[in-house]
Design a protein around this motif. Structure first.
Motif, mmCIF file in Angstrom:
data_model
loop_
_atom_site.group_PDB
_atom_site.id
_atom_site.type_symbol
_atom_site.label_atom_id
_atom_site.label_comp_id
_atom_site.label_asym_id
_atom_site.label_seq_id
_atom_site.Cartn_x
_atom_site.Cartn_y
_atom_site.Cartn_z
ATOM 1 N N PHE A 187 0.936 -1.052 -0.068
ATOM 2 C CA PHE A 187 -0.123 -0.050 0.031
ATOM 3 C C PHE A 187 0.892 1.247 -0.142
ATOM 4 C CE2 PHE A 187 -2.611 -3.388 2.005
ATOM 5 C CZ PHE A 187 -3.815 -3.242 1.185
ATOM 6 N N PRO A 188 0.361 2.343 -0.787
ATOM 7 C CA PRO A 188 1.135 3.604 -0.508
ATOM 8 C C PRO A 188 1.643 4.193 0.797
ATOM 9 C CG PRO A 188 -0.875 3.980 -1.292
ATOM 10 C CD PRO A 188 -0.716 2.694 -1.185
ATOM 11 N N GLY A 189 2.635 4.704 0.880
ATOM 12 C CA GLY A 189 3.036 5.055 2.260
ATOM 13 C C GLY A 189 3.781 6.212 1.985
ATOM 14 N N TYR A 190 4.317 6.565 3.217
ATOM 15 C CA TYR A 190 5.260 8.160 3.115
ATOM 16 C C TYR A 190 6.536 7.977 4.028
ATOM 17 C CZ TYR A 190 1.395 10.329 0.985
ATOM 18 O OH TYR A 190 0.204 10.528 -0.038
ATOM 19 N N GLU A 191 7.311 8.433 3.765
ATOM 20 C CA GLU A 191 8.769 8.696 4.568
ATOM 21 C C GLU A 191 8.634 10.001 5.294
ATOM 22 O OE1 GLU A 191 12.152 8.352 2.404
ATOM 23 O OE2 GLU A 191 11.891 6.540 1.707
ATOM 24 N N TYR A 192 9.071 9.980 6.685
ATOM 25 C CA TYR A 192 9.112 10.929 7.469
ATOM 26 C C TYR A 192 10.512 11.342 8.202
ATOM 27 C CZ TYR A 192 4.198 9.982 7.407
ATOM 28 O OH TYR A 192 2.732 9.664 7.062
ATOM 29 N N ARG A 193 10.588 12.537 8.770
ATOM 30 C CA ARG A 193 11.359 13.147 9.275
ATOM 31 C C ARG A 193 10.972 14.261 10.362
ATOM 32 N NH1 ARG A 193 11.968 18.439 7.664
ATOM 33 N NH2 ARG A 193 11.923 19.048 5.731
ATOM 34 N N LYS A 194 12.074 14.807 11.108
ATOM 35 C CA LYS A 194 11.701 15.657 12.049
ATOM 36 C C LYS A 194 11.329 16.912 11.582
ATOM 37 C CE LYS A 194 14.286 13.720 15.952
ATOM 38 N NZ LYS A 194 15.702 14.007 16.963
ATOM 39 N N ASP B 253 8.857 24.380 7.518
ATOM 40 C CA ASP B 253 7.998 23.122 6.946
ATOM 41 C C ASP B 253 6.468 23.619 6.936
ATOM 42 O OD1 ASP B 253 10.118 21.542 6.455
ATOM 43 O OD2 ASP B 253 10.227 20.582 8.319
ATOM 44 N N PRO B 254 5.755 23.165 5.924
ATOM 45 C CA PRO B 254 4.317 23.573 5.888
ATOM 46 C C PRO B 254 3.679 22.599 7.066
ATOM 47 C CG PRO B 254 5.180 22.988 3.585
ATOM 48 C CD PRO B 254 6.273 22.746 4.489
ATOM 49 N N LEU B 255 2.834 23.289 7.945
ATOM 50 C CA LEU B 255 2.000 22.810 8.908
ATOM 51 C C LEU B 255 1.326 21.571 8.541
ATOM 52 C CD1 LEU B 255 1.278 25.645 11.037
ATOM 53 C CD2 LEU B 255 3.304 24.091 11.271
ATOM 54 N N LYS B 256 0.860 21.710 7.417
ATOM 55 C CA LYS B 256 -0.303 20.556 6.832
ATOM 56 C C LYS B 256 0.529 19.483 6.648
ATOM 57 C CE LYS B 256 0.076 21.784 1.808
ATOM 58 N NZ LYS B 256 -0.717 22.339 0.612
ATOM 59 N N ARG B 257 1.633 19.501 6.479
ATOM 60 C CA ARG B 257 2.602 18.101 6.351
ATOM 61 C C ARG B 257 2.821 17.207 7.407
ATOM 62 N NH1 ARG B 257 7.006 19.575 2.044
ATOM 63 N NH2 ARG B 257 7.641 17.320 2.284
ATOM 64 N N ILE B 258 2.449 17.814 8.730
ATOM 65 C CA ILE B 258 2.874 17.247 10.007
ATOM 66 C C ILE B 258 1.693 16.160 10.243
ATOM 67 C CG2 ILE B 258 3.009 17.398 12.522
ATOM 68 C CD1 ILE B 258 3.670 20.447 12.049
ATOM 69 N N ASN B 259 2.269 14.821 10.458
ATOM 70 C CA ASN B 259 1.157 13.760 10.813
ATOM 71 C C ASN B 259 1.014 13.758 12.264
ATOM 72 O OD1 ASN B 259 0.564 11.014 11.474
ATOM 73 N ND2 ASN B 259 1.103 10.584 9.410
ATOM 74 N N SER B 260 -0.165 14.373 12.573
ATOM 75 C CA SER B 260 -0.550 14.221 13.913
ATOM 76 C C SER B 260 -0.424 13.118 14.834
ATOM 77 C CB SER B 260 -1.861 15.130 14.191
ATOM 78 O OG SER B 260 -2.943 14.381 13.570
ATOM 79 N N GLY C 197 5.983 11.016 20.014
ATOM 80 C CA GLY C 197 6.399 11.960 21.153
ATOM 81 C C GLY C 197 7.242 13.356 20.315
ATOM 82 N N GLU C 198 7.204 13.302 19.109
ATOM 83 C CA GLU C 198 7.971 14.480 18.399
ATOM 84 C C GLU C 198 7.303 14.734 17.003
ATOM 85 O OE1 GLU C 198 11.993 13.163 17.533
ATOM 86 O OE2 GLU C 198 11.459 11.360 16.350
#
Length: 411
Positions: free
Chosen positions: A231-238, A243-250, A257-258
């Protein structure tokens, strides 16, 4: 077309300031002559009935004093040395920031100067604290002035000193200072804000429909990666500032915790071209509506760009700078902020050659069938004709936004 522009320019060409000997206003000269003649009349009466020697001496002094005053002003204008600089020339300013122009005047004479007047070059975008400054410099002395300018409206602007002259003690004549530096004008950019533009705005809504229908954009960024499950997924970093706030994964951020942001992007739905037309009309320098219209052009284009980017449309800005067309692609909020800084130096110009085909970029820069919004302060027949030739028979894909009226329409 060129003859019309030439006539418009000639209409305003005579308004430029002159240097050298400059007379006062006629009413002031009448007032001075009236005072001198009145004084001379009473001095002659004194000479005839009281003391001829004293009376005629006073009469000679009355006649000679204005001449001595004019001579002193003329000599001072030749013995002044002026230095003008702007410490942060070429920088971009936010609205409300200050730019400083530093003026240093040195008196090489052994006598004090009459009044020295400094005329500042101001602009509604970057306004000087004082439009005119009057000083007097001691013998062999130096006077330093720090003139603040306040940024008010977005766009490129030139400020500085328009003229410096010496006025004689009686205010009869004024003489332009001979030792003025050649470079008395300094350029700054004032950063535009990004307007909040609704997607329901008619011109923007129609553009999105035509762009989506055409699907003409070849621009896309990285396709989302696929995890082990297929399934399609994404990579993440701190999260990093900017950085656009809309790209934060809440959810993921709360779990770890970060703050974590997504790295890769979805492909854009389609592309839209923004053409910023910088050509004005004859006498635009004296039109008080122009500074606000330029700010409206910049801030509206950025606002529409943000609305399109938020809906996964790609936006390409085409604008003229230093005589060349530049192309900037905007895909993210960070791109939009960079575009905002670049447009801080955007300014209008007048095409003195009047050559056709230079209001918009070459066809090679505009893909066939593109959805285009042209932002302008001068939506004349020349611009409409050039856009029509670019449309390749699909004029419904091209919109014009008139920054003077704040209205948009289809070609």
């Amino acid at each position: 077309m060129s003859s019309r522009k030439e006539r418009s320019q000639n209409k305003y060409r005579g308004r430029s300031k002159k240097t050298g000997l400059l007379a006062r206003r006629r009413i002031d000269l009448y007032r001075l002559a009236d005072g001198v003649l009145g004084s001379a009349f009473f001095i002659v009466i004194f000479a005839l009935f009281c003391s001829a020697r004293v009376g005629y001496f006073l009469l000679a002094a009355l006649i000679m004093m204005p001449l001595v005053s004019i001579l002193a002003a003329f000599i001072s204008s030749r013995l002044l040395c002026v230095e003008i600089s702007a410490p942060f020339e070429g920088s971009s300013l936010e609205k409300g920031d200050n730019a400083i122009v530093e003026i240093t005047i040195k008196n090489r004479s052994i006598l004090p100067t009459p009044q020295v007047r400094i005329l500042t070059k101001s602009d509604p975008r970057l306004e000087a604290a004082d439009k005119e400054i009057a000083v007097s410099i001691a013998p062999r002395g130096k006077h330093c002035i720090s003139l603040p300018y306040t940024a008010l409206l977005a766009g490129g602007v030139s400020i500085g000193v328009s003229d410096i002259y010496v006025v004689d003690y009686f205010g009869i004549l004024r003489f332009g200072v001979k030792g003025l530096p050649q470079n008395r004008s300094f350029s700054f950019g004032i950063i535009p804000e990004i307007k909040e533009i609704s997607a329901k705005t008619p011109i923007l809504e129609e553009t999105m429909k035509s762009a989506y229908g055409e699907g003409n954009s070849d621009d896309s960024v990285e396709i989302p990666s696929y995890g082990a499950s297929g399934f399609p997924g994404y990579e993440y970093r701190k999260y990093e500032p900017g950085d656009p706030l809309k790209r934060i994964n809440s959810k993921l951020s709360a779990k770890r915790g970060e703050l974590l942001v997504r790295l890769d992007e979805k492909p854009v739905v389609s592309g839209v071209l923004f053409i910023l037309d910088a050509e004005a009309y004859g006498g635009y320098e004296y039109d008080k509506r122009i500074p606000m219209a330029v700010q409206n052009l910049l801030e509206t284009s950025l606002g529409m760009g943000r609305t399109l980017v938020s809906r996964d449309f790609g936006v390409t800005f085409l604008y003229e700078s230093d005589g060349e067309w530049k192309s900037r692609i905007v895909r993210t909020e960070r791109d939009l902020l960079m575009m905002r800084n670049e447009l801080s130096f955007f300014r209008l110009h007048l095409d003195v050659n009047g050559l056709p085909g230079d209001r918009i970029p070459a066809k090679a820069m505009i893909p066939a069938g593109s959805s285009v919004i042209c932002f302008t302060v001068n939506p004349d027949e020349e611009l409409i004709n050039e856009l029509s030739q670019t449309s390749s028979g699909k004029s419904e894909n091209i919109k014009i936004y008139n920054a003077m009226s704040g209205e948009g329409r289809s070609l």
